[in-house]
Scaffold this motif. Structure first.
Motif, mmCIF file in Angstrom:
data_model
loop_
_atom_site.group_PDB
_atom_site.id
_atom_site.type_symbol
_atom_site.label_atom_id
_atom_site.label_comp_id
_atom_site.label_asym_id
_atom_site.label_seq_id
_atom_site.Cartn_x
_atom_site.Cartn_y
_atom_site.Cartn_z
ATOM 1 N N VAL A 133 -15.331 -47.489 40.331
ATOM 2 C CA VAL A 133 -16.043 -46.842 41.436
ATOM 3 C C VAL A 133 -17.518 -47.224 41.431
ATOM 4 O O VAL A 133 -18.113 -47.479 42.492
ATOM 5 C CB VAL A 133 -15.868 -45.314 41.366
ATOM 6 N N LEU A 134 -18.129 -47.278 40.266
ATOM 7 C CA LEU A 134 -19.547 -47.644 40.197
ATOM 8 C C LEU A 134 -19.761 -49.090 40.643
ATOM 9 O O LEU A 134 -20.751 -49.402 41.320
ATOM 10 C CB LEU A 134 -20.067 -47.439 38.776
ATOM 11 N N ILE A 135 -18.840 -49.975 40.273
ATOM 12 C CA ILE A 135 -18.921 -51.357 40.764
ATOM 13 C C ILE A 135 -18.769 -51.384 42.283
ATOM 14 O O ILE A 135 -19.498 -52.105 42.992
ATOM 15 C CB ILE A 135 -17.847 -52.226 40.087
ATOM 16 N N LEU A 136 -17.825 -50.599 42.786
ATOM 17 C CA LEU A 136 -17.618 -50.517 44.229
ATOM 18 C C LEU A 136 -18.859 -49.974 44.927
ATOM 19 O O LEU A 136 -19.261 -50.500 45.986
ATOM 20 C CB LEU A 136 -16.416 -49.623 44.518
ATOM 21 N N ASP A 137 -19.479 -48.933 44.391
ATOM 22 C CA ASP A 137 -20.708 -48.379 44.961
ATOM 23 C C ASP A 137 -21.797 -49.443 45.058
ATOM 24 O O ASP A 137 -22.465 -49.582 46.088
ATOM 25 C CB ASP A 137 -21.210 -47.210 44.116
ATOM 26 N N LEU A 138 -21.973 -50.191 43.977
ATOM 27 C CA LEU A 138 -23.018 -51.208 43.939
ATOM 28 C C LEU A 138 -22.782 -52.297 44.972
ATOM 29 O O LEU A 138 -23.677 -52.644 45.759
ATOM 30 C CB LEU A 138 -23.095 -51.808 42.533
ATOM 31 N N VAL A 139 -21.569 -52.831 45.002
ATOM 32 C CA VAL A 139 -21.264 -53.937 45.918
ATOM 33 C C VAL A 139 -21.329 -53.479 47.374
ATOM 34 O O VAL A 139 -21.932 -54.160 48.228
ATOM 35 C CB VAL A 139 -19.877 -54.524 45.596
ATOM 36 N N LEU A 156 -34.377 -44.501 44.082
ATOM 37 C CA LEU A 156 -33.920 -43.701 42.954
ATOM 38 C C LEU A 156 -32.977 -42.596 43.406
ATOM 39 O O LEU A 156 -31.893 -42.391 42.825
ATOM 40 C CB LEU A 156 -35.112 -43.109 42.203
ATOM 41 N N ALA A 157 -33.360 -41.881 44.453
ATOM 42 C CA ALA A 157 -32.499 -40.821 44.978
ATOM 43 C C ALA A 157 -31.213 -41.399 45.555
ATOM 44 O O ALA A 157 -30.130 -40.817 45.411
ATOM 45 C CB ALA A 157 -33.256 -40.025 46.039
ATOM 46 N N PHE A 158 -31.304 -42.558 46.194
ATOM 47 C CA PHE A 158 -30.121 -43.228 46.745
ATOM 48 C C PHE A 158 -29.142 -43.595 45.636
ATOM 49 O O PHE A 158 -27.934 -43.358 45.752
ATOM 50 C CB PHE A 158 -30.577 -44.480 47.502
ATOM 51 N N SER A 159 -29.655 -44.139 44.544
ATOM 52 C CA SER A 159 -28.785 -44.501 43.413
ATOM 53 C C SER A 159 -28.159 -43.265 42.787
ATOM 54 O O SER A 159 -26.977 -43.282 42.405
ATOM 55 C CB SER A 159 -29.599 -45.269 42.364
ATOM 56 N N ALA A 160 -28.936 -42.181 42.678
ATOM 57 C CA ALA A 160 -28.404 -40.948 42.094
ATOM 58 C C ALA A 160 -27.294 -40.366 42.963
ATOM 59 O O ALA A 160 -26.277 -39.885 42.455
ATOM 60 C CB ALA A 160 -29.526 -39.928 41.916
ATOM 61 N N MET A 161 -27.450 -40.428 44.284
ATOM 62 C CA MET A 161 -26.406 -39.913 45.177
ATOM 63 C C MET A 161 -25.137 -40.752 45.076
ATOM 64 O O MET A 161 -24.022 -40.215 45.049
ATOM 65 C CB MET A 161 -26.912 -39.911 46.624
ATOM 66 N N ALA A 163 -24.168 -42.488 42.467
ATOM 67 C CA ALA A 163 -23.570 -42.268 41.150
ATOM 68 C C ALA A 163 -22.833 -40.933 41.093
ATOM 69 O O ALA A 163 -21.683 -40.861 40.622
ATOM 70 C CB ALA A 163 -24.643 -42.344 40.070
ATOM 71 N N THR A 164 -23.465 -39.865 41.550
ATOM 72 C CA THR A 164 -22.815 -38.547 41.500
ATOM 73 C C THR A 164 -21.652 -38.470 42.480
ATOM 74 O O THR A 164 -20.623 -37.842 42.197
ATOM 75 C CB THR A 164 -23.832 -37.433 41.810
ATOM 76 N N GLY A 165 -21.780 -39.116 43.632
ATOM 77 C CA GLY A 165 -20.658 -39.159 44.562
ATOM 78 C C GLY A 165 -19.475 -39.923 43.992
ATOM 79 O O GLY A 165 -18.325 -39.506 44.141
ATOM 80 N N ILE A 225 -26.996 -33.124 44.858
ATOM 81 C CA ILE A 225 -26.626 -33.641 43.534
ATOM 82 C C ILE A 225 -26.070 -32.520 42.669
ATOM 83 O O ILE A 225 -25.056 -32.698 41.965
ATOM 84 C CB ILE A 225 -27.832 -34.316 42.861
ATOM 85 N N ARG A 226 -26.675 -31.353 42.704
ATOM 86 C CA ARG A 226 -26.180 -30.223 41.918
ATOM 87 C C ARG A 226 -24.801 -29.792 42.399
ATOM 88 O O ARG A 226 -23.925 -29.447 41.591
ATOM 89 C CB ARG A 226 -27.168 -29.053 42.023
ATOM 90 N N PHE A 227 -24.591 -29.801 43.708
ATOM 91 C CA PHE A 227 -23.264 -29.448 44.220
ATOM 92 C C PHE A 227 -22.223 -30.442 43.724
ATOM 93 O O PHE A 227 -21.126 -30.043 43.291
ATOM 94 C CB PHE A 227 -23.294 -29.440 45.751
ATOM 95 N N LEU A 228 -22.523 -31.725 43.789
ATOM 96 C CA LEU A 228 -21.569 -32.740 43.350
ATOM 97 C C LEU A 228 -21.302 -32.627 41.853
ATOM 98 O O LEU A 228 -20.162 -32.793 41.401
ATOM 99 C CB LEU A 228 -22.093 -34.133 43.701
ATOM 100 N N LEU A 229 -22.336 -32.351 41.059
ATOM 101 C CA LEU A 229 -22.136 -32.199 39.626
ATOM 102 C C LEU A 229 -21.287 -30.969 39.313
ATOM 103 O O LEU A 229 -20.433 -31.000 38.408
ATOM 104 C CB LEU A 229 -23.488 -32.116 38.911
#
Length: 249
Positions: A133-139, A156-161, A163-165, A225-229
């Motif tokens: 999934v993380l590879i898919l997010d990046l690509v 930074l916020a975009f990457s965090a969203m 990752a948590t998603g 982010i807190r909701f997703l976590l």
């Protein structure tokens, strides 16, 4: 005095196996994760499926709507975010089920049951799916940025969203992949079972990602982010508790 010594000895002898059992479980999970990575690098079925769908979705959207990323209205940002997460979702639904389907197709489920505990199997498969999934997010995000000219205001916020998603997506679908491993129509059943669980985190991820496309502070997306976590904690704990029943059935 003798009774207290015996009690302490019993408690110490009881806690040591727990620690040893945890270490053994983590080692087994790591071994399963490495095995899945090696098998995937050899066959490249899941990776090719994920990447092909991501490229196809990004290309089709770019041809259909043009340089959508150049529009900076609130509605346009929501559309950009929604298209990004729809591409990630459907690509993931086409590839994440392979973690257990591969074991069924190669007749290795029985050997895996004998070699590792259900907890180790779940953790190993979870880590493998999370990597995909993380590879898919990046690509997918890079393709959208290049082809649709999507402008990320807060990287930074975009990457965090993302990752948590992706973590929420993995935590909800890993046990479903185990449930449908023996079914006849695996991909269709996987999507049917997974989609209801993913509606809430998908909506939050779309809204949070749309905010990160603007130049906002990181604190603005702390709520999503807190909701997703919290969603990850609930689904991961429930899956970890239910997986032994699914795995041994």
């Amino acid at each position: 005095m003798a009774e207290s010594i015996d009690t302490e000895a019993q408690s110490s002898s009881y806690t040591m196996p727990q620690a040893g059992g945890t270490i053994a479980t983590l080692r087994a999970a790591w071994a399963i994760f490495r095995k899945d990575i090696a098998c995937e690098l050899r066959t490249r079925y899941a990776i090719n499926t994920l990447l092909l769908f991501a490229v196809s979705a990004a290309t089709a959207v770019s041809l259909g709507v043009g340089f959508l990323g150049l529009r900076r209205t609130e509605e346009a940002l929501l559309i950009q975010s929604a298209l990004l997460w729809v591409a990630i979702l459907f690509a993931a639904l086409n590839g994440l089920s392979r973690s257990f389907v591969y074991e069924e197709e190669t007749r290795t489920l029985t050997a895996l049951r004998l070699a590792a505990s259900p907890t180790a199997v779940f953790l190993g498969k979870f880590c493998f799916n999370l990597t995909l999934v993380l590879i898919l997010d990046l690509v997918t995000s890079l393709l959208f940025i290049v082809l649709l000219r999507v402008q990320v205001g807060s990287p930074l916020a975009f990457s965090a969203m993302l990752a948590t998603g992706g973590l929420a997506l993995t935590s909800a679908t890993t046990i479903i992949a185990a449930i449908i491993a023996r079914a006849s129509f695996k991909n269709a059943l996987f999507a049917v079972l997974a989609f209801p669980l993913l509606v809430a985190p998908l909506i939050v991820a779309i809204q949070g990602t749309a905010q990160t496309l603007e130049n906002v502070a990181f604190d603005v997306v702390l709520g999503p982010i807190r909701f997703l976590l919290a969603y990850v904690v609930v689904t991961f704990t429930a899956s970890l508790m239910l997986f032994p029943f699914v795995w041994e059935s």
